[in-house]
Motif scaffolding. Sequence first.
Motif, PDB file in Angstrom:
ATOM      1  N   LYS A  29       0.838  -1.202   0.000  1.00 50.28           N
ATOM      2  CA  LYS A  29       0.000   0.000   0.000  1.00 50.28           C
ATOM      3  C   LYS A  29       0.868   1.244   0.000  1.00 50.28           C
ATOM      4  CE  LYS A  29      -4.341   0.479   1.943  1.00 50.28           C
ATOM      5  NZ  LYS A  29      -5.062   0.194   0.735  1.00 50.28           N
ATOM      6  N   GLY A  33      -0.131  11.056   3.746  1.00 49.69           N
ATOM      7  CA  GLY A  33      -0.098  11.766   5.032  1.00 49.69           C
ATOM      8  C   GLY A  33      -0.366  10.857   6.219  1.00 49.69           C
ATOM      9  N   GLN A  35      -3.125  10.014   7.579  1.00 49.03           N
ATOM     10  CA  GLN A  35      -4.217  10.415   8.473  1.00 49.03           C
ATOM     11  C   GLN A  35      -5.417   9.478   8.440  1.00 49.03           C
ATOM     12  OE1 GLN A  35      -3.763  13.075  10.752  1.00 49.03           O
ATOM     13  NE2 GLN A  35      -1.808  12.391   9.953  1.00 49.03           N
ATOM     14  N   ALA A  74      -0.787  15.194  -6.092  1.00 46.24           N
ATOM     15  CA  ALA A  74      -1.504  14.352  -5.132  1.00 46.24           C
ATOM     16  C   ALA A  74      -1.024  14.557  -3.697  1.00 46.24           C
ATOM     17  CB  ALA A  74      -1.336  12.882  -5.516  1.00 46.24           C
ATOM     18  N   VAL A 101     -12.105  20.495   6.485  1.00 42.14           N
ATOM     19  CA  VAL A 101     -11.603  19.137   6.768  1.00 42.14           C
ATOM     20  C   VAL A 101     -10.944  19.119   8.156  1.00 42.14           C
ATOM     21  CG1 VAL A 101      -9.891  17.396   6.128  1.00 42.14           C
ATOM     22  CG2 VAL A 101     -11.253  18.514   4.346  1.00 42.14           C
ATOM     23  N   ARG A 109      -1.084  17.418   7.517  1.00 43.47           N
ATOM     24  CA  ARG A 109      -0.480  16.159   7.071  1.00 43.47           C
ATOM     25  C   ARG A 109      -1.296  15.473   5.968  1.00 43.47           C
ATOM     26  NH1 ARG A 109       4.085  14.713   9.004  1.00 43.47           N
ATOM     27  NH2 ARG A 109       3.831  12.896   7.682  1.00 43.47           N
ATOM     28  N   GLY A 110      -2.619  15.529   6.074  1.00 42.07           N
ATOM     29  CA  GLY A 110      -3.473  14.837   5.107  1.00 42.07           C
ATOM     30  C   GLY A 110      -3.358  15.473   3.726  1.00 42.07           C
ATOM     31  N   THR A 111      -3.481  14.651   2.686  1.00 41.94           N
ATOM     32  CA  THR A 111      -3.277  15.130   1.315  1.00 41.94           C
ATOM     33  C   THR A 111      -4.536  14.945   0.470  1.00 41.94           C
ATOM     34  OG1 THR A 111      -2.535  12.967   0.509  1.00 41.94           O
ATOM     35  CG2 THR A 111      -0.848  14.433   1.459  1.00 41.94           C
ATOM     36  N   SER A 115      -6.930  11.628   0.356  1.00 43.04           N
ATOM     37  CA  SER A 115      -8.358  11.802   0.595  1.00 43.04           C
ATOM     38  C   SER A 115      -9.178  11.156  -0.532  1.00 43.04           C
ATOM     39  CB  SER A 115      -8.646  13.299   0.686  1.00 43.04           C
ATOM     40  OG  SER A 115      -9.923  13.525   1.121  1.00 43.04           O
ATOM     41  N   HIS A 118      -8.477   7.190  -0.684  1.00 40.32           N
ATOM     42  CA  HIS A 118      -9.154   6.510   0.431  1.00 40.32           C
ATOM     43  C   HIS A 118     -10.634   6.302   0.101  1.00 40.32           C
ATOM     44  CE1 HIS A 118      -9.570   5.079   4.470  1.00 40.32           C
ATOM     45  NE2 HIS A 118     -10.374   6.057   4.841  1.00 40.32           N
ATOM     46  N   ASP A 124     -14.759  15.172   2.408  1.00 39.89           N
ATOM     47  CA  ASP A 124     -15.313  16.360   1.748  1.00 39.89           C
ATOM     48  C   ASP A 124     -14.861  16.507   0.296  1.00 39.89           C
ATOM     49  OD1 ASP A 124     -16.724  17.701   4.073  1.00 39.89           O
ATOM     50  OD2 ASP A 124     -14.734  17.362   4.915  1.00 39.89           O
ATOM     51  N   GLU A 165      -0.848   1.056  -9.191  1.00 41.24           N
ATOM     52  CA  GLU A 165      -1.014   2.425  -9.690  1.00 41.24           C
ATOM     53  C   GLU A 165      -1.003   3.437  -8.539  1.00 41.24           C
ATOM     54  OE1 GLU A 165      -3.358   2.409 -13.924  1.00 41.24           O
ATOM     55  OE2 GLU A 165      -4.588   2.336 -12.120  1.00 41.24           O
ATOM     56  N   ILE A 166      -0.415   4.597  -8.833  1.00 43.99           N
ATOM     57  CA  ILE A 166      -0.346   5.695  -7.865  1.00 43.99           C
ATOM     58  C   ILE A 166      -1.071   6.899  -8.456  1.00 43.99           C
ATOM     59  CG2 ILE A 166       1.223   7.310  -6.705  1.00 43.99           C
ATOM     60  CD1 ILE A 166       3.304   5.087  -6.604  1.00 43.99           C
ATOM     61  N   LEU A 167      -1.911   7.516  -7.651  1.00 44.08           N
ATOM     62  CA  LEU A 167      -2.556   8.765  -8.066  1.00 44.08           C
ATOM     63  C   LEU A 167      -1.500   9.862  -7.958  1.00 44.08           C
ATOM     64  CD1 LEU A 167      -5.024  10.580  -8.642  1.00 44.08           C
ATOM     65  CD2 LEU A 167      -5.577  10.470  -6.214  1.00 44.08           C
ATOM     66  N   TRP A 193     -16.332  15.063  10.798  1.00 43.34           N
ATOM     67  CA  TRP A 193     -16.780  14.573   9.489  1.00 43.34           C
ATOM     68  C   TRP A 193     -18.191  15.082   9.213  1.00 43.34           C
ATOM     69  CZ3 TRP A 193     -13.518  11.640   6.557  1.00 43.34           C
ATOM     70  CH2 TRP A 193     -12.408  11.089   7.210  1.00 43.34           C
TER      71      TRP A 193
END
Length: 286
Positions: A29, A33, A35, A74, A101, A109-111, A115, A118, A124, A165-167, A193
């Motif tokens: 995987k 980030g 998160q 990304a 968010v 930290r979150g990207t 997002s 996931h 959002d 694959e990677i975004l 959330w």
Amino acid sequence: MIPAQFDYARPGSLAEAVQALAGGGDDAKVIAGGQSLLPLLRLRLAYPSLLVDIGGLDSLRCVRNDGDALVIGAMTTHYSLTRDPLIRDHCGLITAAAATVADPAVRHRGTIGGSLAHGDPAGDLPAVMAALDATLLVTGPGGEREIAAADFFVDYLTNSLAPGEILTAIRVPKLGPGWGYRYEKFQPTAQAWAIVGVAALVRRENGHVAQARIGLTNMGTVPVRAHAAEAAAAGAAASREALAAAAEHADEGSAPPSDLRASAEYRRHLARVLTGRALAGAAGIG
Ligand SMILES: Cc1cc2nc3c(=O)[nH]c(=O)nc-3n(C[C@H](O)[C@H](O)[C@H](O)COP(=O)(O)OP(=O)(O)OC[C@H]3O[C@@H](n4cnc5c(N)ncnc54)[C@H](O)[C@@H]3O)c2cc1C
């Protein structure tokens, strides 16, 4: 709880990352980030054999002009989304939604890539990307390809990325003159959330709505486009009454969950009310 054991790679280039991910098999995987993934690891709801950390890929942290679109890397954090002038000027809906968010620590930290990959329907940004008709750019062992946001989200926490694959980036059409936007989010407490969220875009012409685009957060297993409300809003007068009438169609075609926080029926009610507010805000009258 302590995560299960895993191998760890921190590649220095996208090519190395793709190679590491593909070589790691089905259980490998990406971690961005962390998160969303780290809580899953700690609960042992995910137990990958290999984590490929893409935090060192600075080329994926960017926002750049691409003609009539913006390209957002990304690894761009939610915090950067809220501060970037190009995004604010051309795709302000992203600025507005990213600001809602979680809390500052998560936003730092979150990207955007994490997002979207996931694919949590309560997140959002997926509904925002659906409303903006964004395109997701991915790289894998077979090369590069593009996936429309409408095709990227397949099911609950499931996307259409192929193994390995990677975004890498998201291409978002710029909003031209006449477009307005609003993100409405109903949440039980600040920095939480969405129980339901609504991303609305409206293009006004001569006191009427020429075009409307609406994405719904947490109204199904994937982000939902409220096509019936969009059609009802198109051509309507840019008045509160007309837009509230169009918003009555917002939940058509959705399949909201019932859970401890809200029943499906309550979510349908929220979707209609919030869509009315979001359309009015996007039309500049709310
Ligand atoms: C307390 C808390 C509150 C939160 N509240 C909200 C909220 O209100 N709204 C909201 O939208 N989100 C919320 N989040 C989630 C947050 O936005 C995360 O930042 C985001 O969901 C995941 O981004 P990440 O970079 O941390 O991804 P990670 O956790 O690193 O990864 C998440 C998943 O995406 C995959 N992935 C990551 N990057 C890529 C990539 N480039 N290519 C392929 N796969 C990739 C990973 O393999 C993993 O499966 C919250 C999180 C926490 C901890």
